[in-house]
Design a protein around this motif. Sequence first.
Motif, mmCIF file in Angstrom:
data_model
loop_
_atom_site.group_PDB
_atom_site.id
_atom_site.type_symbol
_atom_site.label_atom_id
_atom_site.label_comp_id
_atom_site.label_asym_id
_atom_site.label_seq_id
_atom_site.Cartn_x
_atom_site.Cartn_y
_atom_site.Cartn_z
ATOM 1 N N ALA A 137 -51.857 123.622 -31.868
ATOM 2 C CA ALA A 137 -53.172 123.971 -31.321
ATOM 3 C C ALA A 137 -53.136 125.266 -30.521
ATOM 4 C CB ALA A 137 -53.688 122.837 -30.435
ATOM 5 N N GLY A 138 -51.953 125.688 -30.065
ATOM 6 C CA GLY A 138 -51.850 126.889 -29.254
ATOM 7 C C GLY A 138 -50.442 127.043 -28.724
ATOM 8 N N TYR A 139 -50.290 127.945 -27.742
ATOM 9 C CA TYR A 139 -48.955 128.261 -27.236
ATOM 10 C C TYR A 139 -48.979 128.435 -25.716
ATOM 11 C CZ TYR A 139 -47.563 129.017 -32.054
ATOM 12 O OH TYR A 139 -47.285 128.834 -33.383
ATOM 13 N N THR A 140 -47.823 128.175 -25.121
ATOM 14 C CA THR A 140 -47.655 128.388 -23.693
ATOM 15 C C THR A 140 -46.385 129.183 -23.432
ATOM 16 O OG1 THR A 140 -47.395 127.322 -21.530
ATOM 17 C CG2 THR A 140 -46.480 126.152 -23.422
ATOM 18 N N GLU A 141 -46.470 130.088 -22.480
ATOM 19 C CA GLU A 141 -45.298 130.859 -22.068
ATOM 20 C C GLU A 141 -44.583 130.210 -20.897
ATOM 21 O OE1 GLU A 141 -46.528 134.830 -21.216
ATOM 22 O OE2 GLU A 141 -47.141 135.256 -23.289
ATOM 23 N N VAL A 142 -45.204 129.202 -20.288
ATOM 24 C CA VAL A 142 -44.628 128.530 -19.117
ATOM 25 C C VAL A 142 -44.557 127.030 -19.382
ATOM 26 C CG1 VAL A 142 -45.416 130.276 -17.486
ATOM 27 C CG2 VAL A 142 -46.912 128.362 -18.054
ATOM 28 N N LYS A 143 -43.658 126.367 -18.694
ATOM 29 C CA LYS A 143 -43.538 124.921 -18.851
ATOM 30 C C LYS A 143 -44.775 124.228 -18.286
ATOM 31 C CE LYS A 143 -40.906 122.444 -16.117
ATOM 32 N NZ LYS A 143 -39.717 121.858 -15.476
ATOM 33 N N LEU A 144 -45.323 123.312 -19.063
ATOM 34 C CA LEU A 144 -46.462 122.518 -18.635
ATOM 35 C C LEU A 144 -45.970 121.126 -18.287
ATOM 36 C CD1 LEU A 144 -49.039 123.541 -21.387
ATOM 37 C CD2 LEU A 144 -48.717 124.568 -19.121
ATOM 38 N N ILE A 178 -45.073 113.855 -19.792
ATOM 39 C CA ILE A 178 -44.482 114.521 -20.950
ATOM 40 C C ILE A 178 -44.690 116.020 -20.776
ATOM 41 C CG2 ILE A 178 -44.772 114.990 -23.401
ATOM 42 C CD1 ILE A 178 -45.017 112.138 -23.956
ATOM 43 N N PRO A 179 -43.624 116.796 -20.594
ATOM 44 C CA PRO A 179 -43.793 118.240 -20.452
ATOM 45 C C PRO A 179 -43.906 118.915 -21.810
ATOM 46 C CG PRO A 179 -41.482 117.681 -20.248
ATOM 47 C CD PRO A 179 -42.229 116.384 -20.444
ATOM 48 N N VAL A 180 -44.386 120.146 -21.792
ATOM 49 C CA VAL A 180 -44.310 121.037 -22.950
ATOM 50 C C VAL A 180 -43.543 122.263 -22.482
ATOM 51 C CG1 VAL A 180 -45.565 122.419 -24.628
ATOM 52 C CG2 VAL A 180 -46.478 120.196 -23.916
ATOM 53 N N LEU A 181 -42.418 122.561 -23.110
ATOM 54 C CA LEU A 181 -41.571 123.662 -22.685
ATOM 55 C C LEU A 181 -42.172 124.996 -23.135
ATOM 56 C CD1 LEU A 181 -38.083 122.119 -23.549
ATOM 57 C CD2 LEU A 181 -39.275 122.106 -21.344
ATOM 58 N N GLY A 182 -42.132 125.994 -22.247
ATOM 59 C CA GLY A 182 -42.682 127.296 -22.548
ATOM 60 C C GLY A 182 -41.830 128.081 -23.530
ATOM 61 N N SER A 183 -42.442 129.063 -24.170
ATOM 62 C CA SER A 183 -41.713 129.871 -25.139
ATOM 63 C C SER A 183 -40.551 130.595 -24.458
ATOM 64 C CB SER A 183 -42.657 130.885 -25.793
ATOM 65 O OG SER A 183 -43.237 131.727 -24.813
ATOM 66 N N GLY A 184 -39.421 130.593 -25.128
ATOM 67 C CA GLY A 184 -38.233 131.234 -24.586
ATOM 68 C C GLY A 184 -37.410 130.366 -23.666
ATOM 69 N N THR A 185 -37.860 129.140 -23.385
ATOM 70 C CA THR A 185 -37.085 128.239 -22.522
ATOM 71 C C THR A 185 -35.781 127.874 -23.214
ATOM 72 O OG1 THR A 185 -39.101 127.302 -21.561
ATOM 73 C CG2 THR A 185 -37.071 126.026 -21.321
ATOM 74 N N PRO A 186 -34.614 128.147 -22.593
ATOM 75 C CA PRO A 186 -33.347 127.762 -23.216
ATOM 76 C C PRO A 186 -33.241 126.244 -23.338
ATOM 77 C CG PRO A 186 -33.002 129.351 -21.434
ATOM 78 C CD PRO A 186 -34.419 128.880 -21.323
ATOM 79 N N LEU A 187 -32.764 125.777 -24.481
ATOM 80 C CA LEU A 187 -32.571 124.349 -24.709
ATOM 81 C C LEU A 187 -31.120 123.995 -24.428
ATOM 82 C CD1 LEU A 187 -34.629 123.972 -28.018
ATOM 83 C CD2 LEU A 187 -35.384 123.568 -25.663
ATOM 84 N N ALA A 231 -27.247 121.809 -29.949
ATOM 85 C CA ALA A 231 -27.624 122.863 -30.896
ATOM 86 C C ALA A 231 -28.094 124.127 -30.201
ATOM 87 C CB ALA A 231 -28.704 122.356 -31.841
ATOM 88 N N GLY A 232 -28.386 124.054 -28.882
ATOM 89 C CA GLY A 232 -28.844 125.231 -28.166
ATOM 90 C C GLY A 232 -30.200 125.692 -28.642
ATOM 91 N N GLY A 233 -30.419 127.022 -28.637
ATOM 92 C CA GLY A 233 -31.682 127.580 -29.065
ATOM 93 C C GLY A 233 -32.673 127.698 -27.922
ATOM 94 N N VAL A 234 -33.896 128.076 -28.252
ATOM 95 C CA VAL A 234 -34.959 128.216 -27.263
ATOM 96 C C VAL A 234 -36.224 127.562 -27.805
ATOM 97 C CG1 VAL A 234 -34.031 130.352 -26.277
ATOM 98 C CG2 VAL A 234 -35.702 130.459 -28.149
ATOM 99 N N SER A 235 -37.115 127.191 -26.902
ATOM 100 C CA SER A 235 -38.389 126.613 -27.300
ATOM 101 C C SER A 235 -39.329 127.708 -27.781
ATOM 102 C CB SER A 235 -39.028 125.870 -26.120
ATOM 103 O OG SER A 235 -40.336 125.440 -26.438
ATOM 104 N N ASN A 236 -40.182 127.370 -28.748
ATOM 105 C CA ASN A 236 -41.166 128.347 -29.219
ATOM 106 C C ASN A 236 -42.483 128.258 -28.463
ATOM 107 O OD1 ASN A 236 -42.374 126.051 -30.217
ATOM 108 N ND2 ASN A 236 -42.214 126.625 -32.380
ATOM 109 N N GLY A 237 -42.610 127.303 -27.524
ATOM 110 C CA GLY A 237 -43.817 127.195 -26.711
ATOM 111 C C GLY A 237 -45.027 126.647 -27.431
ATOM 112 N N ALA A 238 -44.843 126.090 -28.613
ATOM 113 C CA ALA A 238 -45.977 125.552 -29.358
ATOM 114 C C ALA A 238 -46.524 124.299 -28.685
ATOM 115 C CB ALA A 238 -45.568 125.240 -30.794
#
Length: 731
Positions: A414-421, A466-475, A479-486
């Motif tokens: 539905a959209g994206y966030t740059e910060v953790k919600l 239930i949080p939503v992790l912001g884009s670029g948040t290190p996981l 497996a590592g990686g980062v969240s896409n903020g979706a």
Amino acid sequence: MSNLLRKSRKTLRPYAIGLLSMTLASLALVPQAGADPKKEITIIHVSDVHGHMLPHDEDFAVAGNRENAGGVARLATGIRNIRERVGVENSLTFMVGDSTHGGAEVLFTLGNAIMPVFNAFGIDAFVMGNWDFAYGTRVTRSRYVDSLKGKIPMSKNNQTTLSSTIPACTGKASAADCNVIAANYPAIANNVYYFKENAVGAARKPNLDPSNRVFQPWVIRVANGVKVGYVGITSSRLPVQNPLFNLGLRFTKGYTELPGDIAAARTAGADIIVLATELGLGDNIQLAKEIKGIDVILSGDTHETIPDPIEIKNVFSGHKVIIIESGEDAYLGELKLVVKGNEIKDYAFTLHEMTDEVAEDTSDYFVTGGIKALVAENTKSFYDGPDFTCHTFGPGGFQFGKGHTLCTPLDEVAGYTEVKLERRDVIGDIMNNFIGDATLALGKNTGASISDDNAFAISNGFRFDIPVLGSGTPLDGPAGGVSNGAITVGEIYNFMPFTPAVSLVDFTGGLLRGRYEGFLEGVFDPHSFRHRGGWWMGFSDNMRFVMDLELSPTSVPLQTIGGRILSMELNGNPVDPSKIYTVVSCYPNGEGTDRQCRTSGGRNMRFPCGEFNPDQGIPSIVGLCEPLNTENIVDTSRKPAVLQVAPNDFWVPAQVLREHLKSNVITMAQFGPRRKNTETVPYNGCPGNPPALDQNCDGVPDSSYGEVQPAFGAGPTWLGRLLVGGDKDDH
């Protein structure tokens, strides 16, 4: 102990108020010499699952930021692992708090999607959360009241109409053909009574005779030869949420009934007493202090994730009470007890984190094929694929098949966030800021004569954890990686899993300020039994408050000066007590037309109306509609008992957020910081000699005293509930 023991996100501190003696303990189980046998049992604590069936983002204290964590299939693995390790005959599984409400899959099926999972878990006893009553009392009685399970047909127009996902429920089917799935485990509560809604005058005084109680107040369960008396208290907050949640029912705090229920369970042979409540952590600490005979309290409602038990000394007996609270579906509590006779000699607690490293259950332990497959089967019509279909939920007053309809797969972005919600802060957070701004924007789009100078919006401030992790948040997973903020549609319904109608209502500034002082008192009252919920509201960007939480109201309820609110400004101007302001918020279907969520006494209710367009590239066209009915909304002597107020094409909060995300990305610059609407004045003594309650001098009780709700409130301690003296006889 498990390496998943949660050391601390924010650990509750010892805090002395009156005769409170509280320490944090996690003791090793050390064998002790003696002739009398000691028996070890394990209590598995499932807490506030909130209908979270599938995995989701989570920010763990130990495991860090994870995607694909939690969900009931991982809970199943945790339960099975504990039982296989300690022996199923040596363990008991107790569930506390909101279970069947909290996401789209359960909302649109009246909880039916998740009930087969709970029925497979082998739950020994359960205390309902306040949101488990939210489908109306027909569902409550048919699902949880032992003598009525499966015997009450759903109504086509009463407290709640039926989801279209139950094909037989056309509004005319019998109970055998149209019903909710009943629990195969007992619901325990000592504080719910039947009530005759049609009574008049003095006859409306609730009948609190024990014979009039709706649920069993206690039950005895046996593990390793130890008879555990399980006593329950459900939420007492239902009457202030929505009258349709409790038509035909009345609630007490359970305090007065509790000593007698403990005594009855003891007389029936209970060796130890486990009290489970949906009253919240502050109330449970106070109960441990005041009520004799409790050994363990399983706390629910406030969603605290406490890594180490809280140990309370009862002021009358000196007996120590163990309190645990195990968060929500991403956590599982394991409490080991060493019992000798009717005493707990030792204990140890582990708070397991249900990370992505915990496998989802695919064994035949609970059901053939595993819980993961059962969840997939029960939710497949909500996700993209050949089985997807539209779903409708009819709120109070709506005819069968009418109401809020979802025709978008829950896994659609539905959209994206740059910060953790994440909504956990008691005063404010970025998610509630976003909700406030989105709601005001919808109100303006209706064409109503409102502006930033005369209108604002509020968010109820609910937290479902239930949080939503912001884009670029290190996981932090393997497996590592980062969240896409979706942000998916399903995550929006996790945040806003209910269907009130967005509305515009006019209030005087003086009435609003008085109401808001009352809300703050309900959160921060030093007397924990007067707490009415652990959250302050969120607001649109044009509203500003300066608050002194250390104080308490010192004037009448409609005060314009004094109390915790030092100033209240709209678009830079002081709110005038005599001026009319428009508030854009939600209307609980079935309430009077002077009512919005958290506020009453308004006038001139209107509704945003018009079909929501799910196409992210096309703005929806929104108009303004009048209420369909304005008087005598609920009358149980009439058929239908509840009249429809909002139009058929009303908007729900989830649609508001989806609409705003069409043209907005959630950023810190636009929607932060978390307390952008509320400035809090530091406590007296700051910064040179800060008090224990406000060590960081931000004016808010430190989260170590309760991350979701300050267990001891805020304000003069002499306003709290202090106790002196007492009988030393514990049991």
